[in-house]
Motif scaffolding. Structure first.
Motif, PDB file in Angstrom:
ATOM      1  N   HIS A 138       0.919  -1.006  -0.014  1.00 21.48           N
ATOM      2  CA  HIS A 138       0.123   0.032  -0.194  1.00 21.48           C
ATOM      3  C   HIS A 138       0.831   1.284   0.084  1.00 21.48           C
ATOM      4  O   HIS A 138       1.929   1.249   0.593  1.00 21.48           O
ATOM      5  N   MET A 139       0.443   2.378  -0.665  1.00 23.14           N
ATOM      6  CA  MET A 139       0.905   3.583  -0.846  1.00 23.14           C
ATOM      7  C   MET A 139       0.148   4.755  -0.064  1.00 23.14           C
ATOM      8  O   MET A 139      -0.981   4.798  -0.564  1.00 23.14           O
ATOM      9  N   HIS A 140       0.560   5.527   0.746  1.00 21.00           N
ATOM     10  CA  HIS A 140      -0.005   6.739   1.212  1.00 21.00           C
ATOM     11  C   HIS A 140       0.645   8.114   1.068  1.00 21.00           C
ATOM     12  O   HIS A 140       1.968   7.993   1.183  1.00 21.00           O
ATOM     13  N   PHE A 158       0.460   8.446  -8.621  1.00 19.21           N
ATOM     14  CA  PHE A 158      -0.804   7.362  -8.169  1.00 19.21           C
ATOM     15  C   PHE A 158      -1.087   6.355  -9.304  1.00 19.21           C
ATOM     16  O   PHE A 158      -1.281   5.215  -9.054  1.00 19.21           O
ATOM     17  N   THR A 161       1.930   3.837  -9.482  1.00 20.91           N
ATOM     18  CA  THR A 161       1.615   2.887  -7.999  1.00 20.91           C
ATOM     19  C   THR A 161       0.403   1.873  -8.245  1.00 20.91           C
ATOM     20  O   THR A 161       0.695   0.621  -8.096  1.00 20.91           O
ATOM     21  N   LYS A 162      -0.512   2.226  -8.812  1.00 23.68           N
ATOM     22  CA  LYS A 162      -1.365   1.465  -9.098  1.00 23.68           C
ATOM     23  C   LYS A 162      -1.075   0.273 -10.052  1.00 23.68           C
ATOM     24  O   LYS A 162      -1.429  -0.940  -9.847  1.00 23.68           O
ATOM     25  N   THR A 167      -2.274  -0.797  -3.421  1.00 25.05           N
ATOM     26  CA  THR A 167      -3.440  -0.087  -2.785  1.00 25.05           C
ATOM     27  C   THR A 167      -3.106   1.341  -2.614  1.00 25.05           C
ATOM     28  O   THR A 167      -1.973   1.479  -2.253  1.00 25.05           O
ATOM     29  N   THR A 168      -3.828   2.345  -2.495  1.00 18.95           N
ATOM     30  CA  THR A 168      -3.381   3.538  -2.566  1.00 18.95           C
ATOM     31  C   THR A 168      -4.403   4.543  -1.528  1.00 18.95           C
ATOM     32  O   THR A 168      -5.463   4.251  -1.615  1.00 18.95           O
ATOM     33  N   SER A 169      -3.844   5.364  -0.714  1.00 21.53           N
ATOM     34  CA  SER A 169      -4.630   6.462  -0.127  1.00 21.53           C
ATOM     35  C   SER A 169      -3.947   7.746  -0.070  1.00 21.53           C
ATOM     36  O   SER A 169      -2.663   7.945  -0.324  1.00 21.53           O
ATOM     37  N   PHE A 170      -4.842   8.839  -0.084  1.00 22.63           N
ATOM     38  CA  PHE A 170      -4.434  10.055  -0.228  1.00 22.63           C
ATOM     39  C   PHE A 170      -5.262  11.147   0.714  1.00 22.63           C
ATOM     40  O   PHE A 170      -6.403  11.177   0.766  1.00 22.63           O
ATOM     41  N   VAL A 191      -6.791   6.402  -6.857  1.00 18.75           N
ATOM     42  CA  VAL A 191      -6.800   6.466  -5.496  1.00 18.75           C
ATOM     43  C   VAL A 191      -7.890   5.527  -4.723  1.00 18.75           C
ATOM     44  O   VAL A 191      -9.127   5.969  -4.937  1.00 18.75           O
ATOM     45  N   ASP A 192      -7.325   4.516  -4.066  1.00 23.61           N
ATOM     46  CA  ASP A 192      -8.292   3.790  -3.597  1.00 23.61           C
ATOM     47  C   ASP A 192      -9.060   4.337  -2.438  1.00 23.61           C
ATOM     48  O   ASP A 192     -10.481   4.112  -1.977  1.00 23.61           O
TER      49      ASP A 192
END
Ligand SMILES: Nc1ncnc2c1ncn2[C@@H]1O[C@H](COP(=O)(O)OP(=O)(O)OP(=O)(O)O)[C@@H](O)[C@H]1O
Ligand SMILES: [Mg+2]
Length: 318
Positions: A138-140, A158, A161-162, A167-170, A191-192
């Motif tokens: 996961h990346m934040h 983003f 990264t996907k 999975t991603t958060s912002f 952005v998940d």
């Protein structure tokens, strides 16, 4: 030595600075005069760093990509993160830049901040090692408005990264210029979890209500999670709005970092594939735990002390 993919749960990309907190000041500063403070603490500041610190204390393996100077403030940042087991090996130390700092003046129930952004201004897309990133789950990313060096490349960051399968958060955080200019339609498909607070959400979507904002975003966004202080939080899961009240804390010390702690609690459960209702509950609990002690990281020493606060203060078994 190389770590394999399973050894990094979350990579945080973002800003690093220290907070110099002055408490018990006699009056508000006056030009040409000197006043005294009763207490001072120098601690970890910045949204991304507080998030990384608190998520690591909750259990997941966390690594940080960011930039600091080669100065004493960098030592403060690095030593605190390392003491909480955050991997700092990908934090770039620049000899030509200074680590940023925020001077926090606590006066009565309110506070005034002055921030020198320092090295966080100079984090660029080229500083992100995508081979390394590909080993995480996961990346934040947080605080885009404070990081002009990487802000214009957010969509690329983003999207790539996907493509690597994370999975991603912002969390955009506050825009000090109050222009609220972000390419949401290009960005949010990658952005998940979009994690603004209520004010930020309304400004970013130019909306007066949650429903209006969600209606504008829903054709191209994934999950939207909105924080609203003691009024709790809510999530749009693609179909409906799920609401979560705040835990009641009758002895709030301060709310510095509550949103970052909420993000940490939420994402701990999200990467464990827990239902959104449970992610919201753990986020709210972490936000409330944050408010039981001074600053953003004090209540997050390790999982045992967090569990103790959760049980004793909120009658909650974490
Ligand atoms: N005083 C409080 N008492 C109990 N819970 C709180 C309190 N303040 C915040 N929380 C919890 O933490 C969550 C996040 O806080 P908040 O809405 O202030 O985030 P934020 O505005 O993003 O904060 P930040 O300034 O850290 O970025 C809230 O939704 C709530 O669940
Ligand atoms: Mg916030």
């Amino acid at each position: 030595m190389d770590t394999d993919k399973n050894q990094i749960d979350v990579v945080v990309i973002g800003e690093l600075n220290v907070d110099i907190i002055l408490d018990g000041i006699e009056s508000f500063p006056v030009i040409g005069k000197e006043i005294l403070a009763k207490r001072m603490s120098v601690t970890l500041g910045s949204s991304s760093a507080i998030f990384a610190n608190n998520l690591s204390s909750l259990g997941p393996k966390v690594s940080f990509i960011g930039k600091v100077g080669e100065d004493n403030f960098a030592q403060v940042v690095l030593s605190i993160l390392e003491s909480r087991n955050v991997d700092t090996s990908r934090i770039i130390r620049s000899s030509s830049l200074s680590t940023g700092a925020t001077i926090v003046l606590n006066y009565n129930q309110d506070r005034a901040n002055i921030t020198y952004p320092g090295a966080m201004h100079d984090l660029h897309l080229e500083d992100v090692d995508f081979d390394y990133l590909s080993r995480a789950g996961h990346m934040h990313f947080s605080s885009c408005f404070l990081q002009p060096g990487i802000r214009s490349d957010l969509v690329v960051l983003f999207r790539h990264t996907k493509e690597l399968g994370l999975t991603t958060s912002f969390d955009a955080q506050w825009d000090p210029e109050e222009k609220w200019d972000l390419p949401l339609e290009e960005l949010l498909p990658f952005v998940d979890l979009f994690l603004p607070n209520m004010k930020e959400f309304k400004f970013l979507t130019h909306s007066n209500t949650v429903e209006e904002g969600i209606n504008k975003l829903k054709s191209y966004s994934n999950k939207i999670v909105i924080k609203n202080g003691i009024d709790g939080s809510l999530a749009w899961d693609g179909k409906e709005i799920i609401r979560q009240p705040a835990f009641i804390n009758d002895r709030v010390v301060d709310c510095v970092g509550a949103g970052d702690s909420f993000n940490a609690g939420f994402i701990k459960d999200f990467i464990d594939n827990k239902p959104i209702k449970k992610c919201l509950e753990t986020g709210a609990l972490a936000g409330a735990v944050n408010t039981t002690m001074a600053g953003g990281i004090t209540a997050f020493q390790n999982i045992e002390t967090i569990r103790k606060i959760a049980l004793e203060r909120f009658n909650y078994t974490l």
